[in-house]
Design a protein around this motif. Structure first.
Motif, short mmCIF file in Angstrom:
data_model
loop_
_atom_site.label_atom_id
_atom_site.label_comp_id
_atom_site.label_asym_id
_atom_site.label_seq_id
_atom_site.Cartn_x
_atom_site.Cartn_y
_atom_site.Cartn_z
N GLU C 26 0.83 -1.21 0.00
CA GLU C 26 0.00 0.00 0.00
C GLU C 26 0.86 1.26 0.00
O GLU C 26 0.58 2.23 -0.69
CB GLU C 26 -0.91 -0.01 1.23
CG GLU C 26 -1.80 1.21 1.40
CD GLU C 26 -2.94 1.25 0.39
OE1 GLU C 26 -3.37 0.17 -0.05
OE2 GLU C 26 -3.40 2.36 0.04
N ASN C 145 0.15 5.66 8.93
CA ASN C 145 -0.75 6.81 9.03
C ASN C 145 -2.21 6.36 9.08
O ASN C 145 -3.10 7.12 8.73
CB ASN C 145 -0.52 7.79 7.89
CG ASN C 145 -0.79 7.14 6.53
OD1 ASN C 145 -0.99 5.93 6.45
ND2 ASN C 145 -0.81 7.94 5.49
N GLU C 149 -5.02 8.45 3.76
CA GLU C 149 -5.49 8.83 2.42
C GLU C 149 -6.67 7.97 1.99
O GLU C 149 -7.58 8.44 1.31
CB GLU C 149 -4.35 8.78 1.39
CG GLU C 149 -3.58 7.49 1.27
CD GLU C 149 -2.43 7.36 2.28
OE1 GLU C 149 -1.72 8.34 2.47
OE2 GLU C 149 -2.27 6.29 2.86
N ARG C 150 -6.67 6.70 2.42
CA ARG C 150 -7.81 5.83 2.09
C ARG C 150 -9.05 6.30 2.82
O ARG C 150 -10.16 6.33 2.27
CB ARG C 150 -7.52 4.38 2.47
CG ARG C 150 -6.40 3.72 1.71
CD ARG C 150 -6.23 2.28 2.16
NE ARG C 150 -7.36 1.46 1.76
CZ ARG C 150 -7.41 0.80 0.61
NH1 ARG C 150 -6.39 0.83 -0.21
NH2 ARG C 150 -8.48 0.09 0.28
N GLU C 165 -14.35 -1.27 2.12
CA GLU C 165 -12.95 -1.54 1.83
C GLU C 165 -12.21 -0.28 1.39
O GLU C 165 -11.07 -0.04 1.80
CB GLU C 165 -12.92 -2.57 0.70
CG GLU C 165 -11.71 -3.43 0.66
CD GLU C 165 -11.74 -4.32 -0.56
OE1 GLU C 165 -10.75 -4.34 -1.27
OE2 GLU C 165 -12.78 -4.98 -0.80
N ALA C 170 -5.39 -0.63 4.79
CA ALA C 170 -5.03 -1.81 4.00
C ALA C 170 -4.89 -3.06 4.87
O ALA C 170 -5.27 -4.16 4.47
CB ALA C 170 -3.73 -1.56 3.25
#
Lengths: 868, 304, 218
Positions: C26, C145, C149-150, C165, C170
């Motif tokens: 990731e 982190n 960002e996801r 998801e 990740a």
């Protein structure tokens, strides 16, 4: 730390099938700007982990594509000398030249005897399907039986006895607890749900839910690591002594408590079958069917007589039929068990007697004999106890009895293929709605199930041993070896000579096998195979390629593979044992083939075409997939690529949904509850009393006596009753060789291919046991050894291996543990080189170290250890 | 040793001298590496120099010795400060540390060094250098700088060997002691003999205080916690054993003790003082090295 | 504002290392750098010893030792509880790295950047694209982190972190045995709070007073 999204011009996920072990979990790969960068599972899939879950080694699979060490062009050996440590002096050649050499050689051999070519597949590298095709590919060349020879498989450490009894009892390749409904699980040398094995992550997910639900899981294992380390309770046991504990528990059930599921025994086993004094079945004079005594009518009847109610099948007593004395085979069985006391078992296995008793009680108390459960409106017996075994416990010279004893516990309480019990899986497959490919079991002679999905040697009906042997594995004689052991034994030439085997192999055509280092004694493997012209399709030049390979062809990895059939015919490694939807994946390419690599199915087709047997192969394909629509069949003279064949066959398999399935990369459809507990609904009987072994022994012995075969073999093991036999490794113990070395599968590794993956390599170093040799802490201390010491392990034949000591409390003090197949040296795999220790080389490749019935190798060995 | 096993040993026991097996990381007590191994060695030097510089400056205040102020100021800023900045990943951004004095011990330290730099400069160039107010302010600043390095380490709760009580007193006294030795040496080579000789009384006091602090540190840390104990054991075994014995025991304690006894009552001479200075210098570097190197983290994988 | 946290079910975990490797993919982490790890050890004496498995990652402490140690404010606790590093402010003093009782931080310098997965054979396409797509700044400290960002992207799309998801870390997605649950610690009804309550979730090394947002249940 943020994504520079403006740099991205392509970002897609491609659905495919994981190919890092043989389980074939659903996997999707993220491709950014044409580069595969990430792998996850497929959430919608029942094949694999929870949600988008995938295990570490599956996730690491990306490196198969990125590895700069991949072979890019065909390689030809220019140094005629072969062997370990000899430089093959590879020369890169063009594909056309390579295929021409291969085809020319094959044609020449075929003029003499096609059986001299060995075709082999692999489960070594991946669920890089199609699995079964080498078998009928071989047939297209005129090879008769191919010797049940899988040089590239999980080697003989894999489950010969397990598969044999899995087939005979469950009609299935493997077994697993019914995680969803079970309460009490015993694992014997099996990592189901905690590590490797068939449908590894499917089982892991189901098990995780089960342990959260609060099931009790007791693991009998020499070490408390993958299975034992996660168990409710780990019980240290010596390798190969599970039979003793199993039989003692069976004795406790039958003779001490006398609480059995009698209806089950009467209805679903061969225990009521009447036997004569010599132990063989008394058969009906005309129909030749086994007989049962109807206790209500006081009459002997054929076992499948419609007027015979299950509850009336006699399990005891003595009767007369045609003037001969007969009795149900349960009678001697019961008597036989009496010798196996708990105290005796404790002595043999090192498991304390109190522990055996506790487990025996727990087993019986949790079995809930007599209870039922209603699922989806259907009522089944409910037996929430499950006893499973696999590679570890069965990999001994007494393997068949190990598996039989462990299975016996389940039989006695009726916990077989019912909710909560031990499930055989996968045994059947229903066709996709509107499609055509379906496999179901049938009932064979004597009421024994005939598996529909089986790899290599079918367990039932058992063929009679015959002379002369026609193939390298001599399976004409060894009627029960799923995979033959003969090609690996030192005495191979003697055996071939005695058994009249004329087709001495001259060529091997294999896929990614590494049998030189992954089976047993390396020197014997080289000796037995070096005179063959060895052609392999491979990703890297592995140890076997380097030692004896002649031509190495670059294969594609699963990430570059376009394979529509990868899971259609390989689902016996990957399906879900539970009540979950049917699910089939395809392998779709996520990137272009590396270098000039080609998918082996297309190479198969090309070579068959050059040799002139393509039509025969195509006809086999038509019949294997059962394609009846003439439009979709491959026609004589047609030369299609594997992809083109798929475009037709998928229409047959998935009907009008073929396009949709192809586009999404998988198919899923409903599995009915009756397809989970399917065996309960059909009228079969488990051959718990292994009567067939009496006949096998007679047939084999007759031939052996005639030809003067004088290698020692433990004929006593051909007994219908599960019996205790000391494994060969224990017989070798003495004052000098005082420890038993065993191996186990590490969750991070698939045999040895994963050693070349830098992601896996990196985390392997962070595992205390993966690259080390484990010893019990106290035992190590007594011998003056500590963490980090370098030791040698040496067997009785002077073969030795070294490695780094890691001590652990959770290991029996009488054993030495090594994970998997390290100690690698091939120049073509620099990441793998030098990592871990190799266990396999310590296993003596002598005939006596094999299970005389199922052909299991004794995968434990008496050794001595000493400091470097 | 076969090739294979050689390879494996290299893999499992990294030759970076850390002595750390990858699978024991945070499973067993794990040594801190960042602030001593590799580049981290800069920090060891930076802490040492800024502290002895400030120590020299501090003692020079009492003797109103301007050359001492100048040398102390230079050592602290040029050797201490520069090496410190060299250690940073982004030296050009070092100014940011001054912007946030509230955030951490580290930035407070930087502030103090900044103030010390400016004030010290003013004191050095001003005509009436040793004004009482100036002296008091500079004295306090010096003590803060002396303890800055260890104070930064002291606030790290994760490392019990650093956060033990005796760390700060030890650091203050070591700064003063080494600074005092520098001053004494400067005096013995540049001033009448009786001045250096007269300093010996305080030298004796500082020395015994220093030794006492080392002993108290070791004893206190050993008894502070399991992990503290681990650190002290590490100091006395393995690769640190030599440095502890020769460096700390020999050069930091035994040799200065002998020299102090030789010079007992003010019987000083330049050679003995130089020898003691060199010995104390090396000894104090060893003390700091051993303390920094032996700090271990509490494993995460124990019975929670 | 939610406060993101995680529950790790140690009972479910089988130490497959999926989290570790998925995280590496990731974030395109170079060799030797881990934002996720698995600690393996054992406790007790034969024959009743047992294996210990603890997957670890940044605990995103609300009273973080690293934040306390950072001289520039580059390391800070975001409003949503994520401990983040502003790499434009980091001077690379590594005080945070030394301070973290969980040792979850890595100093990213040229030596780390130059490491190759296939040593001496050059960087792979994946490593090269990673440097382009997800660059780390030299001379700064990097760490987990929580896949912020996801989470941010997911929230923008109206998804729920921990459930969807595309909005979850990740390591949560990859876990084949559902041993990781992600969610909002400030929401009393969230699944993770329920699990922490029911199974008595424990924080690692609570005694350091860091108040981790990662809980372990057994």
């Amino acid at each position: 730390m943020t994504y520079k999204t403006d740099e991205i011009w392509e970002d897609k996920w491609v659905n495919t099938t994981c190919g890092v072990c043989y389980c074939g979990c659903g996997a999707k790969v993220r491709v950014v700007n044409g580069v595969p960068v990430k792998i996850e599972g497929i959430k919608e899939s029942t094949m694999g982990g929870a949600n988008a879950g995938l295990c570490g080694k599956g996730t690491a699979g990306l490196m198969y594509y990125h590895d700069p060490n991949r072979i890019k062009k065909p390689l030809l050996r220019t140094n005629p000398e072969k062997g370990i440590g000899v430089d093959p002096k590879w020369k890169e050649i063009e594909w056309d030249e390579a295929l021409d050499i291969i085809a020319t050689r094959m044609k020449k051999i075929m003029e003499d005897d096609p059986n001299k070519i060995l075709f082999t597949n692999q489960t070594m590298r991946a669920s890089d399907g199609p699995h079964n095709h080498p078998y009928f590919y071989a047939q297209a060349f005129g090879v008769k039986n191919n010797g049940n020879f899988i040089i590239g498989g999980g080697s003989l450490h894999c489950g010969n006895a397990c598969h044999m009894l899995g087939g005979l009892i469950h009609g299935a390749w493997s077994i697993a607890p019914d995680w969803r409904y079970t309460k009490y699980v015993l694992k014997w040398g099996s990592s189901k749900g905690t590590g490797s094995g068939h449908s590894a992550m499917t089982n892991a997910r189901l098990r995780a839910d089960a342990v959260r639900r609060g099931i009790k899981e007791i693991v009998f294992d020499p070490m408390g690591n993958f299975a034992g380390g996660k168990a409710t309770e780990w019980v240290a046991i010596l390798p190969g002594t599970d039979t003793a504990v199993g039989l003692a528990i069976a004795n406790y059930i039958v003779n001490i408590r006398g609480e059995m599921d009698e209806i089950y025994l009467k209805a679903k086993t061969n225990f009521p079958y009447l036997i004569k004094d010599d132990g063989t079945y008394m058969r009906h004079v005309e129909s030749k069917k086994p007989l049962i005594f109807d206790s209500r009518e006081g009459k002997v009847k054929e076992y499948d007589d419609k007027s015979l109610a299950f509850e009336d099948c006699a399990l005891d007593g003595e009767y007369e039929y045609e003037g001969e004395k007969v009795r149900p085979c349960f009678v001697p069985f019961k008597e036989h068990l009496k010798q196996y006391t708990i105290e005796w078992a404790a002595d043999v296995s090192t498991v304390p007697a109190a522990k055996i008793l506790e487990v025996a009680k727990g087993w019986l108390d949790n079995a809930q004999i007599g209870s039922t459960i209603t699922l989806e409106g259907k009522t089944y017996p409910y037996r929430p106890v499950s006893s499973v075994t696999f590679r570890g416990s069965q990999g001994h010279s007494n393997g068949i009895h190990q598996v039989a004893a462990i299975d016996l516990m389940s039989q006695l309480v009726g916990a077989e293929d019912v909710p909560g019990g031990t499930l055989g899986w996968p045994a059947i497959r229903r066709a996709y709605p509107g499609g055509n490919y379906e496999q179901t079991c049938t009932v064979g002679t004597d009421g024994v199930i005939v598996p529909s999905v089986f790899y290599s040697h079918d367990p039932w009906p058992v063929h009679a041993p015959s002379y002369p042997a026609t193939n390298m594995g001599c399976v004409d004689l060894w009627t029960h070896c799923t995979l033959s052991h003969i090609p690996y034994v030192e005495e191979m030439e003697y055996i071939h000579e005695k058994l009249g085997m004329k087709s001495k192999p001259e060529m091997i055509f294999g896929i990614s096998a590494n049998f030189v280092i992954s089976n047993s004694d390396w020197a014997t493997a080289v000796k037995n195979f070096k005179d063959c012209f060895v052609v392999q399709l491979d990703l890297w030049v592995n140890e076997t390629d380097q030692a004896i390979g002649d031509i190495i062809l670059p294969d594609v990895s699963y990430l570059e593979k376009d394979c529509w059939s990868s899971e259609i015919d390989a689902f016996f490694f990957s399906g879900s044992p539970s009540h979950e939807d049917w699910y089939v994946h395809m392998q779709q390419p996520v990137a272009k083939p590396v270098g000039e690599s080609r998918f082996f199915m297309d190479v198969y087709i090309d070579i068959a075409n050059r040799v002139g047997v393509l039509d025969k192969f195509n006809a086999k394909l038509n019949s294997y997939y059962g394609v009846q629509d003439p439009e979709l069949q491959i026609k004589p003279g047609e030369v299609l690529t594997w992809k083109q064949i798929g475009e037709r066959f998928l229409k047959w398999v998935y009907g009008k949904d073929a396009d949709k399935v192809q586009k999404q990369g998988y198919a899923t459809w409903n599995k009915a509850i009756d397809d989970v507990y399917w065996r309960w609904n059909i009228d079969t009987r488990c051959p718990v009393y292994m009567e067939y072994l009496i006949h096998d022994k007679r047939g084999m012995k007759k031939i052996f006596d005639e030809v003067g075969f004088d290698l020692w073999m433990d004929w006593d093991q051909y007994t219908p009753l599960p019996t205790w036999f000391w494994p060969e490794s224990h017989k070798d113990l003495d004052n000098e060789f005082d420890l038993i070395a065993f191996s186990y599968r590490d969750i991070l590794h698939t045999n040895n291919t994963t050693f070349q993956n830098p992601y896996i390599d990196e985390v392997s170093k962070m595992c205390p046991y993966t690259f080390t040799i484990t010893l019990n802490t106290t035992m190590a201390k007594q011998r003056g050894l500590k963490d980090g010491d370098i030791i040698w392990i040496e067997n009785k034949y002077g073969v030795k291996e070294n490695g780094i000591v890691k001590t652990m409390e959770a290991q029996s003090p009488k054993v030495v543990g090594i994970a998997g197949q390290g100690g690698l040296w091939a120049d073509g795999r620099p990441i793998a080189k030098g990592k871990g220790a190799n266990f396999c080389k310590l296993l003596p490749a002598k005939f006596r170290y094999f299970d005389p019935v199922a052909g299991n190798m004794e995968t434990a060995v008496a050794v001595k250890i000493y400091k470097d | 040793m076969s090739n294979k096993i050689h390879h494996l040993v290299q893999t499992m026991f990294p030759p970076d001298g850390s002595g750390l097996k990858p699978y024991e990381w945070m499973v067993n007590p794990t040594r801190q590496q960042q602030w001593i191994d590799n580049q981290g060695i800069f920090l060891w030097l930076a802490f040492f120099f800024s502290e002895i510089g400030a120590g020299l400056y501090f003692v020079s205040l009492f003797y109103e010795f301007k050359a001492g102020l100048i040398l102390g100021w230079l050592i602290t800023l040029i050797l201490g400060g520069a090496i410190h900045i060299l250690y940073l990943g982004n030296p050009l951004r070092a100014w940011r540390m001054i912007m946030k004095p509230k955030t951490s011990e580290l930035s407070r330290g930087i502030w103090i060094i900044g103030v010390f730099a400016v004030m010290g400069f003013l004191q050095i160039i001003s005509g009436s250098s040793f004004n009482v107010v100036f002296n008091i302010i500079m004295g306090i600043l010096c003590l803060l700088i002396i303890s800055h390095g260890f104070a930064t380490m002291n606030v790290i709760r994760a490392l019990p060997a650093w956060s033990s009580t005796m760390v700060l007193p030890l650091s203050v006294i070591s700064g003063v002691w080494v600074g005092y030795q520098l001053l004494q040496f400067m005096f013995v080579v540049s001033k009448p003999a009786e001045i250096a000789s007269g300093m010996e009384v305080w030298a004796e006091v500082f020395f015994f205080a220093y030794v006492l602090c080392i002993i108290l540190y070791a004893w206190g840390t050993y008894h502070s916690s399991e992990i503290g104990k681990e650190s002290i054991i590490m100091q006395g075994t393995g690769e640190l054993k030599r440095i502890s014995l020769i460096g700390v025991g020999g050069l930091g304690v035994a040799l200065p003790l002998i020299l102090t006894l030789i010079m007992w009552g003010g019987d000083t001479n330049a050679f003995w003082i130089f020898l003691r200075l060199a010995s104390v210098f090396a000894g104090d570097l060893a003390v700091r090295y051993v303390i920094m190197k032996s700090a271990v983290y509490k494993p995460l994988l124990t019975r929670q | 504002m939610p406060r993101w946290g995680m529950v790790i079910d140690v009972k479910r975990c089988i130490a497959c290392w999926g989290c570790t490797i998925a995280c590496k993919e990731e974030h395109f982490l170079p060799p030797g750098v881990f934002f996720n790890r698995v600690l393996i050890g054992e406790t007790g004496k034969f024959p009743s010893s047992s294996k210990l498995i603890y997957p670890i990652l940044c605990n995103h402490c609300s009273d973080a030792a690293c934040v306390e140690a950072c001289p520039t404010g580059a390391t800070y606790v975001r409003e949503d509880g994520i401990v983040a590093i502003d790499d434009t402010k980091c001077v690379g003093c590594r005080a945070c790295l030394v301070s973290c009782p969980y040792q979850q931080r890595t100093y990213y310098d040229q030596k780390v950047k130059d490491k190759e997965y296939f040593p001496g054979q050059g960087k792979t396409e994946m490593e090269l694209i990673g440097e382009k797509l997800y660059p780390f700044k030299l001379g700064t400290v990097i760490k987990c982190n929580f896949c912020s960002e996801r989470i941010e992207d997911g929230l923008k799309k109206g998804l729920t972190p921990g459930k969807d998801e595309d909005a979850s870390p990740a390591c949560v997605n990859i876990c084949p045995v559902n041993a990781r649950v992600f969610g909002d610690l400030d929401d009393p009804n969230s699944e993770i709070n329920r699990m922490i309550m029911e199974k008595k979730g424990k924080q690692l090394r609570k005694e350091f007073g860091t108040e981790p947002a990662v809980y372990y249940i057994d």
